[in-house]
Design an enzyme around this catalytic site. Structure first.
Site, PDB file in Angstrom:
ATOM      1  N   ASN A 155       0.624  -1.461   0.084  1.00 15.15           N
ATOM      2  CA  ASN A 155      -0.009   0.036  -0.047  1.00 15.15           C
ATOM      3  C   ASN A 155       0.504   1.220   0.446  1.00 15.15           C
ATOM      4  O   ASN A 155       0.267   2.406  -0.412  1.00 15.15           O
ATOM      5  CB  ASN A 155      -1.302  -0.119   0.940  1.00 15.15           C
ATOM      6  CG  ASN A 155      -0.618  -0.459   2.550  1.00 15.15           C
ATOM      7  OD1 ASN A 155       1.033  -0.347   2.633  1.00 15.15           O
ATOM      8  ND2 ASN A 155      -0.927   0.333   3.813  1.00 15.15           N
ATOM      9  N   GLU A 254       5.014  -3.737  12.423  1.00 17.03           N
ATOM     10  CA  GLU A 254       3.312  -3.054  12.434  1.00 17.03           C
ATOM     11  C   GLU A 254       2.947  -3.634  11.498  1.00 17.03           C
ATOM     12  O   GLU A 254       2.598  -3.491  10.426  1.00 17.03           O
ATOM     13  CB  GLU A 254       4.136  -1.878  11.289  1.00 17.03           C
ATOM     14  CG  GLU A 254       4.996  -1.313  11.485  1.00 17.03           C
ATOM     15  CD  GLU A 254       5.172   0.079  12.881  1.00 17.03           C
ATOM     16  OE1 GLU A 254       3.883   0.083  12.638  1.00 17.03           O
ATOM     17  OE2 GLU A 254       5.444   0.177  13.791  1.00 17.03           O
ATOM     18  N   CYS A 288      -3.078   1.682   6.906  1.00 19.90           N
ATOM     19  CA  CYS A 288      -2.814   1.003   8.068  1.00 19.90           C
ATOM     20  C   CYS A 288      -3.548   1.981   8.909  1.00 19.90           C
ATOM     21  O   CYS A 288      -4.497   2.264   9.935  1.00 19.90           O
ATOM     22  CB  CYS A 288      -1.422   0.976   8.344  1.00 19.90           C
ATOM     23  SG  CYS A 288      -0.640   1.685   8.843  1.00 19.90           S
ATOM     24  N   GLU A 462       8.856   2.876  14.756  1.00 21.92           N
ATOM     25  CA  GLU A 462       9.023   3.200  13.388  1.00 21.92           C
ATOM     26  C   GLU A 462       9.617   4.761  13.203  1.00 21.92           C
ATOM     27  O   GLU A 462       8.054   5.622  13.556  1.00 21.92           O
ATOM     28  CB  GLU A 462       8.672   2.915  11.781  1.00 21.92           C
ATOM     29  CG  GLU A 462       8.688   0.667  11.561  1.00 21.92           C
ATOM     30  CD  GLU A 462       8.975   0.426  10.353  1.00 21.92           C
ATOM     31  OE1 GLU A 462       7.654   1.264   9.914  1.00 21.92           O
ATOM     32  OE2 GLU A 462       9.722  -0.403  10.341  1.00 21.92           O
TER      33      GLU A 462
HETATM   34  P1  NAD Z   1       0.062  -8.822   3.456  1.00 22.37           P
HETATM   35  O1  NAD Z   1       0.073  -9.110   5.585  1.00 22.37           O
HETATM   36  O2  NAD Z   1      -0.761  -9.428   2.967  1.00 22.37           O
HETATM   37  O3  NAD Z   1       1.446  -9.389   3.369  1.00 22.37           O
HETATM   38  C1  NAD Z   1       2.467  -8.405   3.771  1.00 22.37           C
HETATM   39  C2  NAD Z   1       3.814  -8.675   3.247  1.00 22.37           C
HETATM   40  O4  NAD Z   1       3.631 -10.139   3.736  1.00 22.37           O
HETATM   41  C3  NAD Z   1       4.161  -8.664   1.728  1.00 22.37           C
HETATM   42  O5  NAD Z   1       4.879  -8.717   1.345  1.00 22.37           O
HETATM   43  C4  NAD Z   1       3.935 -10.303   1.800  1.00 22.37           C
HETATM   44  O6  NAD Z   1       4.508 -10.904   0.709  1.00 22.37           O
HETATM   45  C5  NAD Z   1       4.082 -10.931   2.817  1.00 22.37           C
HETATM   46  N1  NAD Z   1       3.861 -12.026   3.640  1.00 22.37           N
HETATM   47  C6  NAD Z   1       2.564 -12.249   3.129  1.00 22.37           C
HETATM   48  N2  NAD Z   1       2.110 -13.761   3.663  1.00 22.37           N
HETATM   49  C7  NAD Z   1       3.516 -14.178   4.262  1.00 22.37           C
HETATM   50  C8  NAD Z   1       3.632 -15.043   4.481  1.00 22.37           C
HETATM   51  N3  NAD Z   1       2.928 -16.180   4.415  1.00 22.37           N
HETATM   52  N4  NAD Z   1       5.378 -15.301   5.007  1.00 22.37           N
HETATM   53  C9  NAD Z   1       6.145 -14.479   5.022  1.00 22.37           C
HETATM   54  N5  NAD Z   1       5.619 -13.026   4.353  1.00 22.37           N
HETATM   55  C10 NAD Z   1       4.675 -12.991   4.123  1.00 22.37           C
HETATM   56  O7  NAD Z   1      -0.581  -7.678   3.658  1.00 22.37           O
HETATM   57  P2  NAD Z   1      -0.923  -6.360   3.238  1.00 22.37           P
HETATM   58  O8  NAD Z   1      -2.611  -7.339   1.452  1.00 22.37           O
HETATM   59  O9  NAD Z   1       0.475  -6.948   1.926  1.00 22.37           O
HETATM   60  O10 NAD Z   1      -0.391  -5.261   3.494  1.00 22.37           O
HETATM   61  C11 NAD Z   1      -1.849  -4.533   3.945  1.00 22.37           C
HETATM   62  C12 NAD Z   1      -1.889  -4.210   6.052  1.00 22.37           C
HETATM   63  O11 NAD Z   1      -1.036  -4.451   5.831  1.00 22.37           O
HETATM   64  C13 NAD Z   1      -2.804  -4.335   6.437  1.00 22.37           C
HETATM   65  O12 NAD Z   1      -3.345  -4.994   7.358  1.00 22.37           O
HETATM   66  C14 NAD Z   1      -2.368  -2.538   6.920  1.00 22.37           C
HETATM   67  O13 NAD Z   1      -3.153  -2.660   7.930  1.00 22.37           O
HETATM   68  C15 NAD Z   1      -1.090  -3.376   6.857  1.00 22.37           C
HETATM   69  N6  NAD Z   1       0.083  -1.866   6.925  1.00 22.37           N
HETATM   70  C16 NAD Z   1       0.047  -1.713   8.585  1.00 22.37           C
HETATM   71  C17 NAD Z   1       0.757  -0.715   8.162  1.00 22.37           C
HETATM   72  C18 NAD Z   1       1.237  -0.412   9.799  1.00 22.37           C
HETATM   73  O14 NAD Z   1       2.117   0.936   9.657  1.00 22.37           O
HETATM   74  N7  NAD Z   1       0.865  -0.380  11.209  1.00 22.37           N
HETATM   75  C19 NAD Z   1       1.580  -0.089   7.286  1.00 22.37           C
HETATM   76  C20 NAD Z   1       0.510  -0.050   5.828  1.00 22.37           C
HETATM   77  C21 NAD Z   1       0.135  -1.544   6.197  1.00 22.37           C
END
Ligand code: NAD
Length: 481
Positions: A155, A254, A288, A462
């Site tokens: 995102n 995060e 997020c 962060e």
């Molecule tokens: P996601 O958890 O699906 O993926 C995040 C990352 O993890 C990607 O690089 C993905 O390839 C990797 N990943 C997915 N499955 C994995 C596994 N089994 N093993 C290892 N790595 C794996 O999240 P998304 O859909 O990419 O992003 C959206 C989410 O991120 C939302 O929940 C959002 O709130 C959160 N987010 C949080 C912050 C924060 O700072 N707190 C910032 C941005 C996004």
């Protein structure tokens, strides 16, 4: 316009670009058409371990560099990123779908992490004290933790990478970045900047993969790795925390949010509407920190809902790269289906559709700006991250009631409060279970402030000095003479 043939698409390992060892490629899709427009190398665990090896051998030299030298390289990264703002924004918009103004905002925000941590790199200040017994001095120094694995979401493909890389490099660590498969090109564009700015070979490595489970797992089980910094969903965060336990890695998490946006009767209506548009619609709601539950006190509700619907209706929807667009597509069809499901259920549960409420016809993954009034507190729309352009309004009457409702979630990332009474705003902020509270502001993110969540929104921070300390360990020396 981006010419895909000019983009870096191979793995960035040990300062060079190389194909995946298995020769596989991964399509990159334009979410405004649903069509692939480029492909990148699709790494397997072996490639990831080669990146860990490069980071491990580059790390001692980088840690030993004078902090001022590391700072100057980070400063150069900032300058290069700002010089390339237009092309980076176009690339982010193309692969992520966000509207160009959002993409420009992201590039500037991402670059700020390089500037901030260039300034922090020379201020990793420890501590000296006299032991309570008087027998010795206590000397505390913050040392780089070692090799860190960084995993980022789609995102904010530039900012989530720089928010990790900049403090890690400032602290003297070497890293392997595993970006999201949906937005790999931005990660490689950032790698190119780091390379050109003079980051030595191996200090930053980037591996893209369509199969993140085994690739990340292999790195987390490699004894040369000491830390994991993850940004993404709470379910994947939990999974990686379990994996990281095997080697007792230092973890920064995060995770997801479910931000309450609370508007009291005494708020300035126009300010609150400006704020909710930023908090809800930045990145088309795919943040997020996005306002996920909009609590409006009874006296202001009618005017607020009308004002919100008017502003949401005025947002042109289209491909992010089109200059007039202010609301781009969602990242994929799964996201459109999820938003559709949450809206349909909320309406079945009694919410009134004021605007939008149905996905747009393809091609591309479009959902229109939507406003729902009278969303039930128990609706999934109010309990899960919507991650789309849907503003669900929930009425409330008393301060106690809204605090209890806002805290009734496993998440605790950002919260927003609008009131002209600062004492009331601060009292509410004190009671909200969230890592960040914005009072009369729709935006909380700032490289100079500690960004992060409580409860199941994460661990660690962060940005600010806290963000740098995540990549260090305190070394204590007891000193007598
Ligand atoms: P996601 O958890 O699906 O993926 C995040 C990352 O993890 C990607 O690089 C993905 O390839 C990797 N990943 C997915 N499955 C994995 C596994 N089994 N093993 C290892 N790595 C794996 O999240 P998304 O859909 O990419 O992003 C959206 C989410 O991120 C939302 O929940 C959002 O709130 C959160 N987010 C949080 C912050 C924060 O700072 N707190 C910032 C941005 C996004």
């Amino acid at each position: 316009m981006i010419d895909p043939t000019t983009l870096r698409t191979d793995l960035f390992v040990d300062g060079g670009w190389r194909p995946a060892s298995g020769g596989r490629r991964l399509d990159v899709v334009d979410p405004s058409t649903g069509q692939p427009f480029a492909s990148v190398a699709d790494a397997d665990p072996q490639d990831a371990l080669a990146a860990v090896a490069a980071a491990a051998s580059a790390r001692p030299g980088w840690s030993a560099r004078a902090p001022r030298e590391r700072a100057e390289i980070l400063r150069r990264c900032y300058e290069l990123m700002i010089e390339r703002e237009d092309e980076l924004a176009a690339l982010i918009s193309l692969e992520n779908g966000k509207a160009l103004p959002d993409a420009h905002g992201e590039v500037r925000y991402a670059a700020e992490f390089f500037r901030w941590y260039a300034e922090e790199a020379v201020r990793v200040i420890g501590d000296v004290s006299v032991a309570p017994s008087g027998a010795n001095r206590i000397l505390v120094q913050y040392q780089p933790i070692g090799v860190a694995v960084l995993v980022t979401p789609w995102n904010f493909p530039a900012a989530m990478a720089t928010r990790k890389i900049a403090p890690a490099l400032a602290a003297g660590c070497a890293v392997v970045l595993k970006p999201a498969a949906e937005t790999p090109l931005t990660a490689y564009a950032v790698a190119e900047i780091l390379h050109e700015a003079g980051v030595p070979a191996g200090v930053v490595n980037v591996v893209t993969t369509g199969d993140p489970g085994p690739v990340v797992s292999a790195m987390l089980h490699d004894p040369r790795v000491r830390a994991l910094s993850f940004t993404g969903s709470t379910p994947v965060g939990r999974l990686l925390l379990r994996e990281a336990a095997d080697q007792v890695l230092k973890c920064s998490m995060e995770l997801g949010g479910n931000a309450p946006f609370i508007v009291f009767d005494d708020a300035d209506l126009d300010d609150a509407l400006d704020g909710v548009m930023i908090a809800k619609m930045r990145n088309g709601g795919q943040a997020c920190t996005a306002a996920n539950r909009i609590y409006v006190q009874d006296g202001l509700r009618e005017k607020f809902v009308a004002g919100l619907a008017a502003r949401m209706a005025a947002l042109p929807v289209g491909p992010g790269t089109a200059p007039e667009t202010l609301c781009g597509p969602l990242i994929d069809q799964r996201s459109v289906d999820k938003v559709d499901r949450l809206v349909t259920e909320a309406v079945a549960g009694g919410a009134r559709v004021v605007l939008g409420g149905r996905p747009l016809d393809g091609p591309g993954y479009f959902y229109p700006p939507t406003v729902l009034d009278g969303v039930a507190a128990q609706a999934r729309l109010a309990r899960e991250e919507v991650f789309g352009p849907v503003a669900g309004v929930i009425p409330f009457t008393t301060d106690d009631e809204v605090v209890a409702a806002a805290n009734d979630t496993e998440h605790g990332l950002a919260a927003y409060v609008y009131t002209r009474d600062l004492a009331r705003g601060l009292a509410i902020a004190d009671r909200l279970e969230s890592g960040m509270v914005a009072i009369n502001r729709g935006l909380v993110s700032d490289p100079a402030a500690p960004f992060g969540g409580v409860k199941q929104s994460g661990l660690g921070r962060e940005g600010a000095r806290d963000g740098l300390l995540e990549y260090t360990e305190a070394k204590y020396v007891a000193l007598s003479w």
